[in-house]
Design a protein around this motif. Structure first.
Motif, PDB file in Angstrom:
ATOM      1  N   GLN A  27     -10.948   9.579  -3.671  1.00 28.00           N
ATOM      2  CA  GLN A  27     -10.351   8.621  -4.601  1.00 28.00           C
ATOM      3  C   GLN A  27      -9.315   7.747  -3.902  1.00 28.00           C
ATOM      4  O   GLN A  27      -9.207   6.552  -4.178  1.00 28.00           O
ATOM      5  CB  GLN A  27      -9.715   9.362  -5.775  1.00 28.00           C
ATOM      6  CG  GLN A  27     -10.723  10.007  -6.715  1.00 28.00           C
ATOM      7  CD  GLN A  27     -10.057  10.883  -7.758  1.00 28.00           C
ATOM      8  OE1 GLN A  27      -8.834  10.972  -7.839  1.00 28.00           O
ATOM      9  NE2 GLN A  27     -10.876  11.545  -8.571  1.00 28.00           N
ATOM     10  N   GLU A  28      -8.535   8.349  -2.994  1.00 26.27           N
ATOM     11  CA  GLU A  28      -7.526   7.576  -2.275  1.00 26.27           C
ATOM     12  C   GLU A  28      -8.181   6.519  -1.379  1.00 26.27           C
ATOM     13  O   GLU A  28      -7.690   5.389  -1.275  1.00 26.27           O
ATOM     14  CB  GLU A  28      -6.640   8.492  -1.451  1.00 26.27           C
ATOM     15  CG  GLU A  28      -5.469   7.751  -0.788  1.00 26.27           C
ATOM     16  CD  GLU A  28      -4.573   8.680  -0.016  1.00 26.27           C
ATOM     17  OE1 GLU A  28      -3.353   8.646  -0.232  1.00 26.27           O
ATOM     18  OE2 GLU A  28      -5.111   9.433   0.838  1.00 26.27           O
TER      19      GLU A  28
ATOM     20  N   ASP B 219      -9.050  12.902  -1.731  1.00 26.11           N
ATOM     21  CA  ASP B 219      -9.194  12.076  -0.521  1.00 26.11           C
ATOM     22  C   ASP B 219     -10.182  10.940  -0.758  1.00 26.11           C
ATOM     23  O   ASP B 219      -9.973   9.803  -0.318  1.00 26.11           O
ATOM     24  CB  ASP B 219      -9.674  12.941   0.651  1.00 26.11           C
ATOM     25  CG  ASP B 219      -8.594  13.900   1.127  1.00 26.11           C
ATOM     26  OD1 ASP B 219      -7.412  13.626   0.857  1.00 26.11           O
ATOM     27  OD2 ASP B 219      -8.939  14.918   1.766  1.00 26.11           O
TER      28      ASP B 219
ATOM     29  N   ASN C  79      -9.611   3.244  -9.927  1.00 29.97           N
ATOM     30  CA  ASN C  79      -8.461   4.038  -9.466  1.00 29.97           C
ATOM     31  C   ASN C  79      -7.149   3.258  -9.596  1.00 29.97           C
ATOM     32  O   ASN C  79      -6.121   3.813 -10.022  1.00 29.97           O
ATOM     33  CB  ASN C  79      -8.666   4.467  -8.015  1.00 29.97           C
ATOM     34  CG  ASN C  79      -9.841   5.407  -7.857  1.00 29.97           C
ATOM     35  OD1 ASN C  79      -9.808   6.547  -8.291  1.00 29.97           O
ATOM     36  ND2 ASN C  79     -10.904   4.914  -7.217  1.00 29.97           N
TER      37      ASN C  79
ATOM     38  N   GLN D 174       0.349   4.158  -2.596  1.00 25.91           N
ATOM     39  CA  GLN D 174      -0.047   5.477  -2.124  1.00 25.91           C
ATOM     40  C   GLN D 174       0.891   6.554  -2.686  1.00 25.91           C
ATOM     41  O   GLN D 174       0.438   7.626  -3.106  1.00 25.91           O
ATOM     42  CB  GLN D 174      -0.030   5.517  -0.598  1.00 25.91           C
ATOM     43  CG  GLN D 174      -0.606   6.786  -0.002  1.00 25.91           C
ATOM     44  CD  GLN D 174      -0.629   6.732   1.516  1.00 25.91           C
ATOM     45  OE1 GLN D 174       0.354   6.321   2.145  1.00 25.91           O
ATOM     46  NE2 GLN D 174      -1.738   7.132   2.115  1.00 25.91           N
TER      47      GLN D 174
ATOM     48  N   SER E  51      -1.587  12.135  -9.008  1.00 29.78           N
ATOM     49  CA  SER E  51      -2.603  13.140  -8.696  1.00 29.78           C
ATOM     50  C   SER E  51      -2.148  14.550  -9.057  1.00 29.78           C
ATOM     51  O   SER E  51      -2.970  15.448  -9.264  1.00 29.78           O
ATOM     52  CB  SER E  51      -2.953  13.085  -7.207  1.00 29.78           C
ATOM     53  OG  SER E  51      -3.598  11.875  -6.887  1.00 29.78           O
TER      54      SER E  51
ATOM     55  N   LEU F 130      -9.273   3.837  -3.593  1.00 28.84           N
ATOM     56  CA  LEU F 130      -8.098   3.078  -4.030  1.00 28.84           C
ATOM     57  C   LEU F 130      -7.651   2.086  -2.963  1.00 28.84           C
ATOM     58  O   LEU F 130      -7.298   0.944  -3.270  1.00 28.84           O
ATOM     59  CB  LEU F 130      -6.956   4.047  -4.362  1.00 28.84           C
ATOM     60  CG  LEU F 130      -5.601   3.417  -4.720  1.00 28.84           C
ATOM     61  CD1 LEU F 130      -5.712   2.570  -5.990  1.00 28.84           C
ATOM     62  CD2 LEU F 130      -4.535   4.506  -4.902  1.00 28.84           C
TER      63      LEU F 130
ATOM     64  N   PHE G  40      -0.015   7.119  -6.222  1.00 29.71           N
ATOM     65  CA  PHE G  40      -1.252   7.892  -6.322  1.00 29.71           C
ATOM     66  C   PHE G  40      -0.969   9.381  -6.129  1.00 29.71           C
ATOM     67  O   PHE G  40      -1.493  10.237  -6.857  1.00 29.71           O
ATOM     68  CB  PHE G  40      -2.260   7.398  -5.277  1.00 29.71           C
ATOM     69  CG  PHE G  40      -3.510   8.218  -5.202  1.00 29.71           C
ATOM     70  CD1 PHE G  40      -4.525   8.057  -6.143  1.00 29.71           C
ATOM     71  CD2 PHE G  40      -3.678   9.172  -4.197  1.00 29.71           C
ATOM     72  CE1 PHE G  40      -5.691   8.824  -6.076  1.00 29.71           C
ATOM     73  CE2 PHE G  40      -4.836   9.940  -4.127  1.00 29.71           C
ATOM     74  CZ  PHE G  40      -5.835   9.769  -5.071  1.00 29.71           C
ATOM     75  N   GLU G  41      -0.147   9.702  -5.145  1.00 26.81           N
ATOM     76  CA  GLU G  41       0.200  11.102  -4.883  1.00 26.81           C
ATOM     77  C   GLU G  41       0.913  11.724  -6.082  1.00 26.81           C
ATOM     78  O   GLU G  41       0.658  12.885  -6.434  1.00 26.81           O
ATOM     79  CB  GLU G  41       1.097  11.196  -3.645  1.00 26.81           C
ATOM     80  CG  GLU G  41       0.393  10.831  -2.346  1.00 26.81           C
ATOM     81  CD  GLU G  41       1.348  10.772  -1.170  1.00 26.81           C
ATOM     82  OE1 GLU G  41       2.564  10.981  -1.387  1.00 26.81           O
ATOM     83  OE2 GLU G  41       0.887  10.516  -0.041  1.00 26.81           O
TER      84      GLU G  41
ATOM     85  N   TRP H 230       0.817  -1.216   0.000  1.00 28.34           N
ATOM     86  CA  TRP H 230       0.000   0.000   0.000  1.00 28.34           C
ATOM     87  C   TRP H 230       0.854   1.271   0.000  1.00 28.34           C
ATOM     88  O   TRP H 230       0.529   2.243  -0.673  1.00 28.34           O
ATOM     89  CB  TRP H 230      -0.949   0.021   1.189  1.00 28.34           C
ATOM     90  CG  TRP H 230      -1.582   1.368   1.380  1.00 28.34           C
ATOM     91  CD1 TRP H 230      -1.429   2.226   2.424  1.00 28.34           C
ATOM     92  CD2 TRP H 230      -2.460   2.037   0.460  1.00 28.34           C
ATOM     93  NE1 TRP H 230      -2.141   3.367   2.222  1.00 28.34           N
ATOM     94  CE2 TRP H 230      -2.798   3.289   1.015  1.00 28.34           C
ATOM     95  CE3 TRP H 230      -2.999   1.691  -0.781  1.00 28.34           C
ATOM     96  CZ2 TRP H 230      -3.636   4.193   0.390  1.00 28.34           C
ATOM     97  CZ3 TRP H 230      -3.845   2.601  -1.412  1.00 28.34           C
ATOM     98  CH2 TRP H 230      -4.159   3.829  -0.839  1.00 28.34           C
TER      99      TRP H 230
END
Length: 322
Positions: A194-195, A192, A244, A173, A180, A198, A176-177, A169
């Motif tokens: 979407q995360e 937030d 996502n 993560q 984004s 995800l 994702f950041e 994860w």
């Protein structure tokens, strides 16, 4: 007289890693007759005479063949048609790891050890110098790769997409950041949301792609894209959202690792679009390239599997020549 079948010496290009190993391999197969020939002729170039008169020359060739094979196999995987930047990063990291292990264990291939032992038994005095040179060679290779792997540091966090281990994860993560930043949702409440979505998607994905599944994929050498297709099909069949996670995977897998595929396409174009075929249209050339690079089946298999009767009829008539 040499009792060796004639073979042509292969050329080597300094800009083409894949040309090195076959060239050395061919020389090793013909080493004895080559040595006999060059040492018997008048006016033999000094560099060749010095090489064949040196008792350690064949041993060095065996050593270089072993190292060339290490690079050869890595380059072939990196330059495959489906290679992505995340796979390239992993392959280079793996190559550096193997070289460092060779340094720490002072590794010498079997053929090299046998040749070295034979030379020592015959009074050769340069064993320590040879071993020192071997370690320096390994280190030079590592330094060469370290200087070039820096360019991949900005995508190192995407290596999890290769799916060689269970999903982590923290890595996802971070990905994702990063992604984004290129979307309108960056820094908003949507991000937030979407995360959180995800996180749930990853949890379900880990439930299916557990350690046992990963080991099975690795043992069967399942391609990266096939692993993700299998996972996404499972999630879809069970009505589990994965939009996502799919976006991140698509982002990573669309980044090419090298330009080798593009260069191959241009090479094929040069072979097809010759001065004798100047009337070949761009549309026709495009169709030929798409068939060449997107279909692996033979013409016979392709013909049997095509159900388009109209298309098959056109293949057999003379309309295409008019």
């Amino acid at each position: 007289m040499a009792e060796v079948q004639y073979m042509k010496i292969l050329g080597y290009s300094k800009t083409r890693w894949l040309a090195l190993m076959p060239a050395i391999e061919r020389i090793l197969k013909m080493f004895s007759p080559l040595k006999s020939y060059f040492l018997s002729i008048d006016g033999c170039p000094r560099v060749l005479r010095d090489f064949f008169e040196d008792d350690s020359s064949e041993m060095w060739l065996f050593f270089m063949h072993s190292q060339a094979a290490l690079f050869h196999n890595t380059v072939r995987r990196i330059e495959s048609d489906k290679s992505t930047i995340t796979e390239v990063v992993s392959e280079i990291d793996d190559l550096i790891f193997k070289l460092r292990e060779r340094v720490s264990n002072q590794f010498l291939p079997l053929n090299v050890r046998n040749k070295l032992k034979h030379l020592e038994e015959n009074g050769w005095q340069k064993s320590e110098l040879f071993k020192t040179s071997v370690l320096k060679f390994y280190q030079k290779c590592i330094d060469y790769l370290d200087a070039r792997v820096v360019q991949f540091e900005h995508v190192d966090f995407l290596k999890w997409v290769n799916f060689r281990d269970t999903l982590d994860w923290q890595s996802i993560q971070t990905s994702f950041e990063y992604i984004s930043k290129f979307t309108n949702s960056h820094g908003s409440a949507d991000a937030d949301k979407q995360e959180a979505e995800l996180f749930e998607e990853v949890s379900y994905a880990k439930k299916y792609a557990n350690e046992e599944k990963i080991i099975s994929w690795n043992d069967s050498n399942v391609e990266v894209e096939e692993r993700w297709v299998e996972l996404f099909m499972h999630l879809e069949s069970n009505n589990i959202p994965f939009n996502n996670l799919k976006k991140i995977v698509e982002f990573a897998l669309c980044l090419p690792g090298t330009n080798a595929v593009t260069e191959r396409i241009f090479s094929v174009v040069n072979k097809i679009w010759t001065t004798e075929k100047t009337q070949l249209s761009v549309e026709t050339l495009k169709a030929m390239l798409q068939l060449r690079f997107n279909f692996d089946e033979t013409c016979e298999v392709f013909g049997k599997n095509v159900n388009n009767v109209s298309l098959l009829r056109k293949v057999h008539n003379a309309e295409k020549y008019v």
